[in-house]
Design an enzyme around this catalytic site. Structure first.
Site, PDB file in Angstrom:
ATOM      1  N   ARG A 142      -0.920   6.802   7.192  1.00 43.99           N
ATOM      2  CA  ARG A 142      -0.968   6.921   5.730  1.00 43.99           C
ATOM      3  C   ARG A 142      -1.712   8.199   5.344  1.00 43.99           C
ATOM      4  O   ARG A 142      -1.519   8.745   4.267  1.00 43.99           O
ATOM      5  CB  ARG A 142      -1.673   5.703   5.116  1.00 43.99           C
ATOM      6  CG  ARG A 142      -0.938   4.383   5.342  1.00 43.99           C
ATOM      7  CD  ARG A 142      -1.437   3.324   4.371  1.00 43.99           C
ATOM      8  NE  ARG A 142      -1.169   1.965   4.812  1.00 43.99           N
ATOM      9  CZ  ARG A 142      -0.069   1.273   4.534  1.00 43.99           C
ATOM     10  NH1 ARG A 142       0.893   1.834   3.841  1.00 43.99           N
ATOM     11  NH2 ARG A 142       0.077   0.039   4.961  1.00 43.99           N
ATOM     12  N   LYS A 172      16.666   4.373   2.150  1.00 45.84           N
ATOM     13  CA  LYS A 172      17.192   4.585   3.495  1.00 45.84           C
ATOM     14  C   LYS A 172      18.660   4.190   3.556  1.00 45.84           C
ATOM     15  O   LYS A 172      19.032   3.172   2.973  1.00 45.84           O
ATOM     16  CB  LYS A 172      16.389   3.735   4.484  1.00 45.84           C
ATOM     17  CG  LYS A 172      16.264   4.346   5.854  1.00 45.84           C
ATOM     18  CD  LYS A 172      15.530   3.422   6.793  1.00 45.84           C
ATOM     19  CE  LYS A 172      14.085   3.793   6.967  1.00 45.84           C
ATOM     20  NZ  LYS A 172      13.472   3.102   8.131  1.00 45.84           N
ATOM     21  N   GLU A 175       7.799   2.218  -5.962  1.00 44.50           N
ATOM     22  CA  GLU A 175       7.872   1.857  -4.540  1.00 44.50           C
ATOM     23  C   GLU A 175       7.959   3.110  -3.687  1.00 44.50           C
ATOM     24  O   GLU A 175       8.442   4.147  -4.143  1.00 44.50           O
ATOM     25  CB  GLU A 175       9.169   1.065  -4.295  1.00 44.50           C
ATOM     26  CG  GLU A 175       9.001  -0.409  -4.054  1.00 44.50           C
ATOM     27  CD  GLU A 175       8.400  -0.767  -2.704  1.00 44.50           C
ATOM     28  OE1 GLU A 175       7.702   0.059  -2.078  1.00 44.50           O
ATOM     29  OE2 GLU A 175       8.632  -1.904  -2.276  1.00 44.50           O
ATOM     30  N   ASP A 176       7.543   2.986  -2.433  1.00 44.46           N
ATOM     31  CA  ASP A 176       7.705   4.101  -1.515  1.00 44.46           C
ATOM     32  C   ASP A 176       9.129   4.186  -0.962  1.00 44.46           C
ATOM     33  O   ASP A 176       9.728   5.247  -0.931  1.00 44.46           O
ATOM     34  CB  ASP A 176       6.696   4.013  -0.352  1.00 44.46           C
ATOM     35  CG  ASP A 176       6.722   2.667   0.366  1.00 44.46           C
ATOM     36  OD1 ASP A 176       7.405   1.726  -0.099  1.00 44.46           O
ATOM     37  OD2 ASP A 176       6.041   2.551   1.407  1.00 44.46           O
ATOM     38  N   ILE A 177       9.668   3.035  -0.543  1.00 47.76           N
ATOM     39  CA  ILE A 177      10.947   3.095   0.166  1.00 47.76           C
ATOM     40  C   ILE A 177      11.756   1.819  -0.048  1.00 47.76           C
ATOM     41  O   ILE A 177      11.197   0.719  -0.051  1.00 47.76           O
ATOM     42  CB  ILE A 177      10.714   3.367   1.678  1.00 47.76           C
ATOM     43  CG1 ILE A 177      12.029   3.583   2.432  1.00 47.76           C
ATOM     44  CG2 ILE A 177       9.893   2.269   2.347  1.00 47.76           C
ATOM     45  CD1 ILE A 177      11.853   4.225   3.807  1.00 47.76           C
ATOM     46  N   ILE A 178      13.057   1.987  -0.269  1.00 47.86           N
ATOM     47  CA  ILE A 178      13.983   0.856  -0.271  1.00 47.86           C
ATOM     48  C   ILE A 178      14.692   0.899   1.074  1.00 47.86           C
ATOM     49  O   ILE A 178      15.315   1.911   1.415  1.00 47.86           O
ATOM     50  CB  ILE A 178      15.042   0.974  -1.398  1.00 47.86           C
ATOM     51  CG1 ILE A 178      14.406   1.231  -2.758  1.00 47.86           C
ATOM     52  CG2 ILE A 178      15.964  -0.256  -1.393  1.00 47.86           C
ATOM     53  CD1 ILE A 178      13.844   0.055  -3.465  1.00 47.86           C
ATOM     54  N   ASP A 179      14.563  -0.168   1.815  1.00 45.73           N
ATOM     55  CA  ASP A 179      15.176  -0.244   3.140  1.00 45.73           C
ATOM     56  C   ASP A 179      16.487  -1.024   3.002  1.00 45.73           C
ATOM     57  O   ASP A 179      17.482  -0.475   2.557  1.00 45.73           O
ATOM     58  CB  ASP A 179      14.149  -0.895   4.073  1.00 45.73           C
ATOM     59  CG  ASP A 179      14.456  -0.702   5.538  1.00 45.73           C
ATOM     60  OD1 ASP A 179      14.135   0.357   6.075  1.00 45.73           O
ATOM     61  OD2 ASP A 179      15.030  -1.625   6.148  1.00 45.73           O
ATOM     62  N   PHE A 226      12.764   5.875  11.314  1.00 48.13           N
ATOM     63  CA  PHE A 226      11.481   5.367  10.839  1.00 48.13           C
ATOM     64  C   PHE A 226      10.595   6.537  10.430  1.00 48.13           C
ATOM     65  O   PHE A 226      10.277   7.410  11.231  1.00 48.13           O
ATOM     66  CB  PHE A 226      10.793   4.505  11.894  1.00 48.13           C
ATOM     67  CG  PHE A 226       9.767   3.606  11.260  1.00 48.13           C
ATOM     68  CD1 PHE A 226      10.141   2.386  10.703  1.00 48.13           C
ATOM     69  CD2 PHE A 226       8.443   4.007  11.147  1.00 48.13           C
ATOM     70  CE1 PHE A 226       9.214   1.579  10.057  1.00 48.13           C
ATOM     71  CE2 PHE A 226       7.506   3.210  10.509  1.00 48.13           C
ATOM     72  CZ  PHE A 226       7.895   1.991   9.968  1.00 48.13           C
ATOM     73  N   LYS A 276       0.813  -1.188   0.000  1.00 48.11           N
ATOM     74  CA  LYS A 276       0.000   0.000   0.000  1.00 48.11           C
ATOM     75  C   LYS A 276       0.859   1.256   0.000  1.00 48.11           C
ATOM     76  O   LYS A 276       0.413   2.324  -0.404  1.00 48.11           O
ATOM     77  CB  LYS A 276      -0.864   0.017   1.273  1.00 48.11           C
ATOM     78  CG  LYS A 276      -1.854  -1.091   1.407  1.00 48.11           C
ATOM     79  CD  LYS A 276      -2.616  -0.926   2.737  1.00 48.11           C
ATOM     80  CE  LYS A 276      -3.533  -2.079   3.024  1.00 48.11           C
ATOM     81  NZ  LYS A 276      -4.151  -1.922   4.372  1.00 48.11           N
TER      82      LYS A 276
HETATM   83  N1  HPA Z   1       8.593   3.701   7.264  1.00 51.81           N
HETATM   84  C1  HPA Z   1       7.572   2.949   6.776  1.00 51.81           C
HETATM   85  N2  HPA Z   1       7.762   1.763   6.196  1.00 51.81           N
HETATM   86  C2  HPA Z   1       9.027   1.314   6.109  1.00 51.81           C
HETATM   87  C3  HPA Z   1      10.123   2.050   6.581  1.00 51.81           C
HETATM   88  C4  HPA Z   1       9.879   3.303   7.203  1.00 51.81           C
HETATM   89  O1  HPA Z   1      10.812   4.018   7.666  1.00 51.81           O
HETATM   90  N3  HPA Z   1      11.244   1.317   6.332  1.00 51.81           N
HETATM   91  C5  HPA Z   1      10.810   0.181   5.711  1.00 51.81           C
HETATM   92  N4  HPA Z   1       9.502   0.166   5.572  1.00 51.81           N
HETATM   93 MG    MG Z   2       6.886  -0.479   0.457  1.00 47.59          MG
END
Ligand code: HPA
Ligand code: MG
Length: 222
Positions: free
Chosen positions: A199, A165, A133-137, A186, A67
């Site tokens: 969200r 990140k 994608e929103d974020i690559i961790d 985070f 999401k």
């Molecule tokens: N926030 C939300 N979702 C995530 C994050 C974050 O910092 N890192 C990996 N998934």
């Molecule tokens: Mg994601």
């Protein structure tokens, strides 16, 4: 030569909440505003231009990873369709699809993922795919998703991630298009969640300890 992303340094303290508008129900749960909504828009406009120039007249299938990716996806697509309207010589037919990634349960250590939702993945064959994608961790999830996608023989696969990140346990994976490289904190908002909360916040913010405690229980599990 500038880097291809905006780097937010570790010592960056963000914007004070009182300088922007945040929902009252989150006022006590946030440390600071890391990336205001307006800056996300401006950066996304540039990413859309970069994507547009790279695909050059070929159709593009934009694949939203739900999401967390939904807001970045809709804003990126809005900006791509605006380019299609305004450019006379370049034009990119766009298709959209939406997937969610689930981890397999009861397999413990492997951390493998499966793709749920979306059209039959066979339809990606021969397509130029843009994963949004929103974020690559750590990068592990994206590497697994790319391996799954490549099994379906797309013509090309590129990845746009709003955030990357800086993590000490990163696989080293870097997306083709990156909005911002951020410190290892985070973050929530702009569709990124903490246990399904936040969200509905426009800016990307750093959650504080009281927010983490307050929303520890996932929604629906009460
Ligand atoms: N926030 C939300 N979702 C995530 C994050 C974050 O910092 N890192 C990996 N998934
Ligand atoms: Mg994601």
């Amino acid at each position: 030569m500038a880097e291809t992303f905006i780097k937010i340094p570790d010592n960056y303290s963000g914007y004070h909440l009182s300088h922007f508008c945040v929902p009252k129900h989150y006022e006590e749960d946030l440390e600071d505003i890391m990336i205001p909504w307006g800056l996300i828009q401006d950066r996304t406009e540039r990413l859309a231009r970069d994507v547009f120039q790279d695909v050059k007249n070929e159709p593009l299938t934009a694949l939203c990873v739900l999401k967390g990716g939904y807001r970045f996806f809709t804003d990126l697509l809005d900006k791509l369709t605006a380019l299609n309207r305004s450019q006379a010589s370049v034009s990119v037919p766009l298709y959209v699809d939406f997937i969610r990634l689930k981890s397999y349960e009861n397999t413990d250590s492997t951390g493998d993922i499966r793709v749920v939702g979306g059209d039959n993945m066979v339809s990606l064959s021969g397509r130029n795919v843009l994963v949004v994608e929103d974020i690559i961790d750590t990068g592990k999830t994206m590497e697994k998703l790319l391996a799954i996608l490549k099994n379906h023989q797309p013509k090309s696969v590129r990845v746009a991630s709003l955030l990357v990140k800086r993590k000490s346990d990163s696989t080293g994976y870097r997306p083709d298009y990156c909005g911002f490289e951020i410190p290892d904190k985070f973050v929530v908002g702009y569709a990124l969640d903490y246990n399904e909360y936040f969200r509905d916040l426009n800016h990307i913010c750093v959650i504080n300890d009281s927010g983490k405690k307050k929303y520890l229980t996932p929604q629906g599990s009460h």
